[in-house]
Design an enzyme around this catalytic site. Structure first.
Site, PDB file in Angstrom:
ATOM      1  N   TYR A   1      -3.154 -35.789 -51.539  1.00  0.00           N
ATOM      2  CA  TYR A   1      -3.087 -35.261 -52.901  1.00  0.00           C
ATOM      3  C   TYR A   1      -3.729 -33.882 -52.975  1.00  0.00           C
ATOM      4  O   TYR A   1      -4.572 -33.516 -52.156  1.00  0.00           O
ATOM      5  CB  TYR A   1      -3.762 -36.211 -53.896  1.00  0.00           C
ATOM      6  CG  TYR A   1      -5.269 -36.271 -53.788  1.00  0.00           C
ATOM      7  CD1 TYR A   1      -6.086 -35.400 -54.514  1.00  0.00           C
ATOM      8  CD2 TYR A   1      -5.894 -37.205 -52.957  1.00  0.00           C
ATOM      9  CE1 TYR A   1      -7.467 -35.455 -54.426  1.00  0.00           C
ATOM     10  CE2 TYR A   1      -7.270 -37.266 -52.862  1.00  0.00           C
ATOM     11  CZ  TYR A   1      -8.064 -36.390 -53.593  1.00  0.00           C
ATOM     12  OH  TYR A   1      -9.431 -36.442 -53.490  1.00  0.00           O
ATOM     13  N   CYS A   2      -3.309 -33.118 -53.977  1.00  0.00           N
ATOM     14  CA  CYS A   2      -3.923 -31.825 -54.291  1.00  0.00           C
ATOM     15  C   CYS A   2      -3.778 -31.624 -55.797  1.00  0.00           C
ATOM     16  O   CYS A   2      -3.369 -32.542 -56.509  1.00  0.00           O
ATOM     17  CB  CYS A   2      -3.269 -30.694 -53.486  1.00  0.00           C
ATOM     18  SG  CYS A   2      -1.483 -30.565 -53.686  1.00  0.00           S
ATOM     19  N   THR A   3      -4.085 -30.461 -56.302  1.00  0.00           N
ATOM     20  CA  THR A   3      -4.117 -30.259 -57.749  1.00  0.00           C
ATOM     21  C   THR A   3      -2.740 -30.403 -58.390  1.00  0.00           C
ATOM     22  O   THR A   3      -2.566 -31.114 -59.372  1.00  0.00           O
ATOM     23  CB  THR A   3      -4.695 -28.875 -58.084  1.00  0.00           C
ATOM     24  OG1 THR A   3      -5.987 -28.756 -57.489  1.00  0.00           O
ATOM     25  CG2 THR A   3      -4.809 -28.687 -59.587  1.00  0.00           C
TER      26      THR A   3
END
Length: 449
Positions: free
Chosen positions: A293-295
């Site tokens: 996951y990331c922003t």
């Protein structure tokens, strides 16, 4: 990883419109006015005109808008991936799309023509592999751009993330241009098969992601005493962001980035049989699920193609990133705040879904974690907001308590306190002005927020 290496900021940042003067390193940066620019021969001087257009050496158009009095009345809402609106009627929007763009120069010119008369500030990058955009503006202008873009079949299914910008624009101006890499990664990304969906990870909806975290069992490759369960499936949860982003908020059980900056991410690239800094070393590439996951999702999509080429089979990403998850699921399984690359810097989960988190306070965890700790003394912080080192030639982005800020004159360490170019100490939520105000060594005695 030692604490001394945890808060370097290496994000690529905006070019400012004033002539640039060295010395400055491109390796340390943060967001908006907190950052210093990379020297560029394309910089121009602002004038009183509303829009300045420059032509690069590639013949590509760059637009820098500077509306004098942005409209602050309440704007009508638009559709597209959710609605969020501050009292000023301004929102921050972000989206990306990997798709073949045969003539990116023409695409830049077309989008520039559409946006010239609209009150949009931000960063919009286009190249042969697609588009990556983060911008702010009144809701009507922000969504007009989305609706116009969706008329193009290539961008008809873009997922747009919206959040309120209570103080007007979250970016100083508009920067729309061709960029060789939509995401900054060592070695570039133009050689990666980004436009091939089969080479990217499988996206999970926020609800699917939440169920996976709550029903699965996180892998611990260094523990030989784990109880197996037929109802649980092993997975490894990777935070594919910068280290300083993880330090103020992350999913429970996520592996901290093993480098300070995403640009240098090395998950899964170790050639050693056992590498304590790489959680992917030694795992079963055929059976273990990798959840990343990331922003907003773009960094995961990019990095998943690298892992796919390395032989990892079961790759999954969080569709729309953390911002989409918080809007849909609230703070479930999430600890702390979310770092954003604009003037707001840190947002509580309630920003995205007030109904699911009415308190809006950071969720503190045990003292043994690094979540929200002062970089200097290690004390727990309630205000998850980064500051830049007062040493103009360091400019490190870090978390700091008020006591340490006073004692070290706003610097990140004793080595910077004696530096020749120190900006004034800023306390609370004050922020430094643009770097060019200080570049010639003429430091104002008092700076206001």
């Amino acid at each position: 990883m030692g604490i001394s290496a945890q808060y370097y900021a290496h994000a690529r940042i905006l070019h400012l419109l004033l002539p640039l003067k060295p010395p400055f390193s491109s390796s340390s940066s943060s967001s908006s006015s907190l950052l210093r620019p990379n020297p560029s021969p394309l910089a121009t001087t602002t004038t009183t005109t509303t829009t300045t257009t420059t032509t690069t050496s590639r013949g590509l158009l760059c637009c820098f808008s500077s509306h004098g009095n942005p409209r602050r009345g309440r704007e009508s809402r638009g559709g597209g991936g959710g609605s969020a609106e501050g009292e000023s009627g301004f929102v921050v929007a972000s989206f990306y799309k990997f798709v073949l763009v045969a003539d990116p120069e023409a695409e830049v010119a077309k989008q520039l023509s559409f946006l010239q008369e609209r009150n949009i500030h931000g960063r919009i990058y286009v190249n042969e592999q697609g588009i990556n955009a983060q911008y702010s503006g009144p809701t009507t202008d922000a969504m007009a751009y989305v609706e116009w873009l969706r008329e193009d079949p290539r961008f008809s299914d873009i997922l747009v993330q919206l959040s309120p910008a209570l103080s007007g624009h979250a970016f100083p101006r508009l920067k729309l241009r061709y960029k060789p890499s939509l995401v900054q990664l060592e070695g570039g990304v133009s050689h990666l098969p980004l436009v091939d969906p089969s080479m990217r990870a499988t996206p999970l909806t926020p609800s699917e992601w939440r169920k996976r975290l709550q029903n699965g069992r996180n892998v611990d490759i260094f523990s030989s005493n784990i109880d197996s369960s037929a109802s649980e499936k092993e997975f490894l949860l990777l935070d594919v962001r910068n280290g300083y982003e993880w330090d103020i908020g992350h999913f429970r059980g996520a592996e901290r980035p093993n480098v300070d900056c995403f640009r240098s991410t090395s998950f899964g690239l170790s050639e050693q049989e056992v590498d304590a800094s790489d959680p992917l070393t030694g795992i079963d590439k055929e059976r273990t699920d990798i959840l990343m996951y990331c922003t907003g999702g773009i960094r995961c999509d990019v990095y998943s193609t690298i892992l796919r080429q390395k032989g990892f089979k079961n790759l999954y990403t969080l569709s729309g990133g953390v911002s989409n998850y918080l809007k849909s699921e609230g703070p479930a399984e999430w600890l702390g705040n979310l770092f954003v690359f604009d003037s707001r810097l840190s947002l509580p989960p309630s920003t995205y879904n007030p109904e699911k988190d009415s308190e809006g306070e950071p969720q503190l965890v045990s003292e043994s974690t690094m979540l929200g700790k002062c970089y200097i003394c290690g004390s727990q912080l309630l205000d998850f907001r980064h500051r830049n080192c007062a040493n103009l030639d360091c400019n490190r982005l870090f978390l700091c308590c008020s006591s340490c800020a006073k004692e070290l004159r706003g610097c990140c360490g004793a080595d910077c306190v004696g530096a020749p170019r120190l900006r004034p100490v800023l306390l609370g939520r004050q922020r430094y002005q643009k770097w060019h105000i200080y570049r010639d060594g003429e430091f104002p005695k008092e700076i206001t927020a």
